[in-house]
Design a protein around this motif. Structure first.
Motif, mmCIF file in Angstrom:
data_model
loop_
_atom_site.group_PDB
_atom_site.id
_atom_site.type_symbol
_atom_site.label_atom_id
_atom_site.label_comp_id
_atom_site.label_asym_id
_atom_site.label_seq_id
_atom_site.Cartn_x
_atom_site.Cartn_y
_atom_site.Cartn_z
ATOM 1 N N GLY A 1 1.393 -7.189 -7.294
ATOM 2 C CA GLY A 1 1.919 -6.209 -6.209
ATOM 3 C C GLY A 1 2.886 -7.156 -5.283
ATOM 4 O O GLY A 1 2.684 -7.186 -4.027
ATOM 5 N N ARG B 1 -1.466 6.812 -12.135
ATOM 6 C CA ARG B 1 -2.194 6.030 -11.113
ATOM 7 C C ARG B 1 -1.963 6.827 -9.559
ATOM 8 O O ARG B 1 -3.286 6.978 -8.770
ATOM 9 C CB ARG B 1 -1.974 4.649 -10.855
ATOM 10 N N ALA C 1 9.045 -5.662 5.521
ATOM 11 C CA ALA C 1 8.358 -6.753 5.213
ATOM 12 C C ALA C 1 8.931 -8.107 5.978
ATOM 13 O O ALA C 1 8.009 -9.012 6.097
ATOM 14 C CB ALA C 1 8.099 -6.799 3.727
ATOM 15 N N CYS D 1 -0.960 -9.678 -1.834
ATOM 16 C CA CYS D 1 -0.589 -9.693 -0.432
ATOM 17 C C CYS D 1 -0.492 -8.163 0.174
ATOM 18 O O CYS D 1 0.407 -7.783 -0.452
ATOM 19 C CB CYS D 1 0.742 -10.770 0.240
ATOM 20 N N SER D 2 -1.306 -7.730 0.719
ATOM 21 C CA SER D 2 -0.890 -6.381 1.253
ATOM 22 C C SER D 2 -0.748 -5.354 0.254
ATOM 23 O O SER D 2 0.080 -4.371 0.245
ATOM 24 C CB SER D 2 0.227 -6.166 2.175
ATOM 25 N N ALA D 3 -1.387 -5.201 -0.964
ATOM 26 C CA ALA D 3 -1.411 -4.521 -1.883
ATOM 27 C C ALA D 3 -2.691 -4.068 -2.656
ATOM 28 O O ALA D 3 -2.703 -2.926 -3.037
ATOM 29 C CB ALA D 3 -0.465 -5.675 -3.097
ATOM 30 N N GLU E 1 4.789 -6.663 -10.725
ATOM 31 C CA GLU E 1 4.907 -5.643 -9.510
ATOM 32 C C GLU E 1 5.411 -4.405 -10.548
ATOM 33 O O GLU E 1 6.272 -4.415 -11.489
ATOM 34 C CB GLU E 1 6.199 -6.229 -8.776
ATOM 35 N N PRO E 2 4.869 -3.296 -10.048
ATOM 36 C CA PRO E 2 5.244 -1.999 -10.919
ATOM 37 C C PRO E 2 6.625 -1.384 -10.861
ATOM 38 O O PRO E 2 7.256 -0.843 -11.605
ATOM 39 C CB PRO E 2 3.871 -1.023 -10.620
ATOM 40 N N PHE F 1 -2.536 -3.440 -11.473
ATOM 41 C CA PHE F 1 -3.645 -4.516 -11.001
ATOM 42 C C PHE F 1 -4.918 -4.007 -12.254
ATOM 43 O O PHE F 1 -5.358 -4.901 -12.513
ATOM 44 C CB PHE F 1 -4.406 -3.758 -9.733
ATOM 45 N N MET G 1 0.831 -0.900 0.128
ATOM 46 C CA MET G 1 -0.026 0.006 0.057
ATOM 47 C C MET G 1 0.975 0.877 -0.139
ATOM 48 O O MET G 1 1.630 0.457 1.059
ATOM 49 C CB MET G 1 -0.932 -0.295 1.307
ATOM 50 N N ALA G 2 0.992 1.897 -2.452
ATOM 51 C CA ALA G 2 1.741 2.271 -1.125
ATOM 52 C C ALA G 2 1.502 1.135 -0.522
ATOM 53 O O ALA G 2 0.552 0.157 -0.895
ATOM 54 C CB ALA G 2 0.881 3.194 -0.774
ATOM 55 N N GLU H 1 0.672 -13.394 -8.771
ATOM 56 C CA GLU H 1 0.631 -12.667 -7.677
ATOM 57 C C GLU H 1 0.512 -11.029 -8.155
ATOM 58 O O GLU H 1 1.449 -10.902 -9.051
ATOM 59 C CB GLU H 1 1.668 -13.024 -6.634
HETATM 60 C C1 LIG Z 1 2.808 -3.065 0.958
HETATM 61 S S1 LIG Z 1 3.653 -3.513 -0.862
HETATM 62 C C2 LIG Z 1 3.333 -5.347 -0.371
HETATM 63 C C3 LIG Z 1 4.241 -6.268 -1.161
HETATM 64 C C4 LIG Z 1 4.332 -7.798 -1.093
HETATM 65 N N1 LIG Z 1 3.478 -8.147 -1.748
HETATM 66 C C5 LIG Z 1 4.605 -7.849 0.389
HETATM 67 O O1 LIG Z 1 3.476 -8.576 1.137
HETATM 68 O O2 LIG Z 1 5.220 -7.507 0.997
HETATM 69 C C6 LIG Z 1 2.353 -3.049 -1.944
HETATM 70 C C7 LIG Z 1 2.946 -3.425 -3.156
HETATM 71 O O3 LIG Z 1 2.113 -3.221 -4.109
HETATM 72 C C8 LIG Z 1 2.415 -2.514 -5.152
HETATM 73 N N2 LIG Z 1 1.595 -1.779 -5.992
HETATM 74 C C9 LIG Z 1 1.056 -0.571 -5.784
HETATM 75 N N3 LIG Z 1 0.243 0.014 -6.699
HETATM 76 C C10 LIG Z 1 -0.146 -1.080 -7.673
HETATM 77 C C11 LIG Z 1 -0.761 -1.365 -8.724
HETATM 78 N N4 LIG Z 1 -1.681 -0.449 -8.789
HETATM 79 N N5 LIG Z 1 -1.015 -2.449 -9.168
HETATM 80 C C12 LIG Z 1 0.024 -3.429 -8.855
HETATM 81 N N6 LIG Z 1 0.597 -3.523 -7.805
HETATM 82 C C13 LIG Z 1 0.817 -2.064 -7.098
HETATM 83 C C14 LIG Z 1 3.607 -1.858 -4.804
HETATM 84 O O4 LIG Z 1 4.687 -1.374 -6.016
HETATM 85 C C15 LIG Z 1 4.247 -2.551 -3.504
HETATM 86 O O5 LIG Z 1 5.092 -3.546 -4.233
#
Ligand SMILES: C[S@@+](CC[C@H](N)C(=O)[O-])C[C@H]1O[C@@H](n2cnc3c(N)ncnc32)[C@H](O)[C@@H]1O
Length: 283
Positions: free
Chosen positions: A111, A55, A87, A177-179, A132-133, A161, A1-2, A109
């Motif tokens: 994000g 975005r 993380a 996960c958390s994304a 992953e972006p 996404f 998130m962010a 997967e």
């Molecule tokens: C809190 S991190 C979580 C990363 C990983 N999944 C983890 O659990 O540690 C959020 C991830 O979502 C990605 N993200 C943010 N906006 C996104 C989008 N619009 N589409 C895909 N991924 C995105 C970020 O780049 C970041 O890597």
């Protein structure tokens, strides 16, 4: 998130302990680290690509000192190793990993970040695509995969996404996960529809460590939570203090006072990563 969900996870302010030299156990860093909400400025926004800016800066500008979600996005690009340290400490509940199917052919997967979940998925799927972006996050994940057993099973690709670079029905399991959040820049209606498009009929879409449970329930997602006490497992006490000062500044005094590397999630004011929401698509 962010880590877009992070601000929403903040709970009531935890009790604050004094952060003075008198109470600081040996090994704690001397000076406070700059907290995430003050770490970056508008001068850092240039790190975003055009696609990212569309975005994360839909109005064309923003201020990471007033927008924590934006600060998380800058973190991923400017200090990905710092995110990775956090993380690595916030380990998923073993129940979540155990819940995931353990012998599937194709997993997508979204994000993926630096691979907190991806590194588990390569033991469970024959073919994993990690979308992953943020390029700096992808580089860390690729490095980890290169050194891992079964690392060759995962392919790391750029994508968002709302426009997944994957064919229809191409995965048995699609996870984030958390994304994922309902916000358009971090998933939203389009992002969820994309995850479901990529998932084959009879396959499963799962949002791990979800926020906005009502939003997901209204779209047919079932909630699962795993019980038990959970702590953030920092590498050392010094790490706990430093990372708390950056990511959980309101709890940093209490982390110093506790004097340990293991800090219960509730002390930090966030929900533990103990839950998920899933949907099995009609076959
Ligand atoms: C809190 S991190 C979580 C990363 C990983 N999944 C983890 O659990 O540690 C959020 C991830 O979502 C990605 N993200 C943010 N906006 C996104 C989008 N619009 N589409 C895909 N991924 C995105 C970020 O780049 C970041 O890597």
């Amino acid at each position: 998130m962010a880590r877009p969900e992070a601000p929403a996870r903040e709970g009531p302010e935890p009790p604050k302990g004094p952060a003075t030299a008198d109470t600081r156990p040996r090994g704690a860093p001397a000076g406070p680290a700059l907290e995430l909400g003050r770490r970056y400025t508008t001068a850092d926004l240039g790190v975003f690509t055009t696609e990212e800016a569309s975005r994360f800066l839909p109005q064309g500008s923003g201020d990471p000192q007033n927008d924590l979600i934006l600060a998380w996005e800058l973190l991923y690009r400017l200090e990905p190793e710092l995110y990775d340290r956090l993380a690595g400490a916030e380990r998923l509940h073993p129940g979540i990993v155990g819940w995931l199917p353990c012998d599937v052919d194709r997993i997508a997967e979204v994000g993926a970040g630096t691979g907190r979940l991806t590194m588990e998925l390569i033991g469970r799927g024959q073919h994993v695509v990690a979308v992953e972006p943020a390029r700096p996050m992808r580089l860390i994940l690729e490095r980890k995969l290169a050194a891992a057993d079964h690392g060759h099973r995962a392919r790391v690709v750029h994508g968002f996404f709302d426009q997944l670079p994957l064919p229809d029905d191409s995965a048995d399991l699609v996870v984030a996960c958390s994304a994922f959040t309902p916000a358009a820049g971090h998933g939203g209606e389009t992002g969820l529809a994309e995850m479901e498009r990529v998932c084959r009929p009879g396959g499963c879409v799962a949002i791990l460590w979800p926020n906005h449970l009502g939003w997901l329930a209204a779209r047919g997602y079932t909630y699962v939570s795993f019980p038990g006490p959970m702590s953030v497992e920092f590498g050392s006490y010094a790490d706990a203090v430093e990372l708390a000062e950056v990511f959980f500044p309101r709890a940093a005094g209490e982390v110093r006072r506790l004097g340990r590397r293991m800090v219960p999630f509730e002390v930090l004011g966030i929900n533990p990563p103990r839950d998920l929401a899933f949907k099995v698509l009609a076959g």
